[in-house]
Design a protein around this motif. Structure first.
Motif, PDB file in Angstrom:
ATOM      1  N   GLU A   3      32.989  43.103  57.360  1.00 36.67           N
ATOM      2  CA  GLU A   3      33.768  42.293  56.414  1.00 36.67           C
ATOM      3  C   GLU A   3      35.257  42.318  56.759  1.00 36.67           C
ATOM      4  O   GLU A   3      35.913  41.276  56.771  1.00 36.67           O
ATOM      5  CB  GLU A   3      33.561  42.781  54.967  1.00 36.67           C
ATOM      6  CG  GLU A   3      32.231  42.397  54.363  1.00 36.67           C
ATOM      7  CD  GLU A   3      31.073  43.320  54.725  1.00 36.67           C
ATOM      8  OE1 GLU A   3      29.967  43.114  54.217  1.00 36.67           O
ATOM      9  OE2 GLU A   3      31.264  44.260  55.541  1.00 36.67           O
ATOM     10  N   LYS A   4      35.797  43.488  57.041  1.00 32.36           N
ATOM     11  CA  LYS A   4      37.222  43.618  57.396  1.00 32.36           C
ATOM     12  C   LYS A   4      37.517  42.869  58.696  1.00 32.36           C
ATOM     13  O   LYS A   4      38.535  42.205  58.820  1.00 32.36           O
ATOM     14  CB  LYS A   4      37.610  45.096  57.553  1.00 32.36           C
ATOM     15  CG  LYS A   4      37.761  45.818  56.255  1.00 32.36           C
ATOM     16  CD  LYS A   4      39.147  45.595  55.701  1.00 32.36           C
ATOM     17  CE  LYS A   4      39.383  46.534  54.532  1.00 32.36           C
ATOM     18  NZ  LYS A   4      40.454  46.060  53.674  1.00 32.36           N
ATOM     19  N   GLU A   5      36.621  43.005  59.667  1.00 32.06           N
ATOM     20  CA  GLU A   5      36.774  42.317  60.946  1.00 32.06           C
ATOM     21  C   GLU A   5      36.796  40.797  60.731  1.00 32.06           C
ATOM     22  O   GLU A   5      37.647  40.096  61.286  1.00 32.06           O
ATOM     23  CB  GLU A   5      35.614  42.718  61.865  1.00 32.06           C
ATOM     24  CG  GLU A   5      35.608  42.060  63.217  1.00 32.06           C
ATOM     25  CD  GLU A   5      34.390  42.483  64.027  1.00 32.06           C
ATOM     26  OE1 GLU A   5      33.730  41.592  64.581  1.00 32.06           O
ATOM     27  OE2 GLU A   5      34.089  43.697  64.086  1.00 32.06           O
ATOM     28  N   LEU A   7      37.506  39.164  57.927  1.00 28.75           N
ATOM     29  CA  LEU A   7      38.694  38.794  57.166  1.00 28.75           C
ATOM     30  C   LEU A   7      39.906  38.687  58.090  1.00 28.75           C
ATOM     31  O   LEU A   7      40.648  37.704  58.049  1.00 28.75           O
ATOM     32  CB  LEU A   7      38.952  39.800  56.045  1.00 28.75           C
ATOM     33  CG  LEU A   7      40.159  39.515  55.154  1.00 28.75           C
ATOM     34  CD1 LEU A   7      40.007  38.162  54.443  1.00 28.75           C
ATOM     35  CD2 LEU A   7      40.351  40.633  54.142  1.00 28.75           C
ATOM     36  N   THR A   8      40.085  39.676  58.951  1.00 28.48           N
ATOM     37  CA  THR A   8      41.212  39.661  59.890  1.00 28.48           C
ATOM     38  C   THR A   8      41.130  38.458  60.816  1.00 28.48           C
ATOM     39  O   THR A   8      42.126  37.752  61.037  1.00 28.48           O
ATOM     40  CB  THR A   8      41.221  40.967  60.719  1.00 28.48           C
ATOM     41  OG1 THR A   8      41.338  42.070  59.820  1.00 28.48           O
ATOM     42  CG2 THR A   8      42.370  40.995  61.702  1.00 28.48           C
ATOM     43  N   ASP A  22      45.047  45.345  51.188  1.00 25.33           N
ATOM     44  CA  ASP A  22      43.992  46.202  51.747  1.00 25.33           C
ATOM     45  C   ASP A  22      42.735  46.177  50.893  1.00 25.33           C
ATOM     46  O   ASP A  22      41.632  46.366  51.391  1.00 25.33           O
ATOM     47  CB  ASP A  22      44.483  47.646  51.884  1.00 25.33           C
ATOM     48  CG  ASP A  22      45.519  47.786  52.990  1.00 25.33           C
ATOM     49  OD1 ASP A  22      45.533  46.940  53.908  1.00 25.33           O
ATOM     50  OD2 ASP A  22      46.312  48.738  52.925  1.00 25.33           O
ATOM     51  N   ASP A  23      42.917  45.936  49.592  1.00 25.31           N
ATOM     52  CA  ASP A  23      41.771  45.928  48.682  1.00 25.31           C
ATOM     53  C   ASP A  23      41.317  44.495  48.374  1.00 25.31           C
ATOM     54  O   ASP A  23      40.845  44.206  47.281  1.00 25.31           O
ATOM     55  CB  ASP A  23      42.092  46.688  47.397  1.00 25.31           C
ATOM     56  CG  ASP A  23      43.262  46.057  46.630  1.00 25.31           C
ATOM     57  OD1 ASP A  23      43.982  45.208  47.197  1.00 25.31           O
ATOM     58  OD2 ASP A  23      43.460  46.432  45.459  1.00 25.31           O
ATOM     59  N   MET A  26      36.059  41.268  48.730  1.00 22.57           N
ATOM     60  CA  MET A  26      35.178  40.609  49.709  1.00 22.57           C
ATOM     61  C   MET A  26      34.185  39.660  49.049  1.00 22.57           C
ATOM     62  O   MET A  26      33.515  38.899  49.731  1.00 22.57           O
ATOM     63  CB  MET A  26      34.434  41.661  50.540  1.00 22.57           C
ATOM     64  CG  MET A  26      35.339  42.529  51.375  1.00 22.57           C
ATOM     65  SD  MET A  26      36.285  41.566  52.586  1.00 22.57           S
ATOM     66  CE  MET A  26      37.308  42.833  53.289  1.00 22.57           C
TER      67      MET A  26
END
Length: 86
Positions: A3-5, A7-8, A22-23, A26
């Motif tokens: 998910e972070k990957e 989003l970035t 950071d929060d 998602m």
């Protein structure tokens, strides 16, 4: 975390100008008028192409894309289901 990957990558791909916390939730709407990132249908097309290029996972129909691109979490889940994530 996928998910972070995602989003970035989406923030870079779609030239999102806002600072992303950071929060970041998602499960918030990814595309459309309620998108915290301000993404529209043209951004959605770019995301679909990126998913195919980077993860070798196809999103075939517009209806399917709407459902898959509902949130970052739903997109990550779809990629995992299709074997596109390690």
């Amino acid at each position: 975390m996928l998910e972070k990957e995602l989003l970035t990558t989406i923030v870079e791909l779609c030239n999102v100008q806002e600072d992303i916390p950071d929060d970041f939730p998602m499960d918030s709407p990814l595309v459309g008028p309620d998108s915290l990132l301000g993404l529209d249908s043209l951004d959605a097309v770019e995301i679909v192409v990126m998913v195919q290029d980077v993860y070798d996972v196809r999103i075939d129909t517009q209806d399917q894309a709407r459902e898959i691109l509902a949130t970052v979490k739903s997109l990550a889940d779809y990629i995992r289901e299709r074997g596109g994530a390690d």
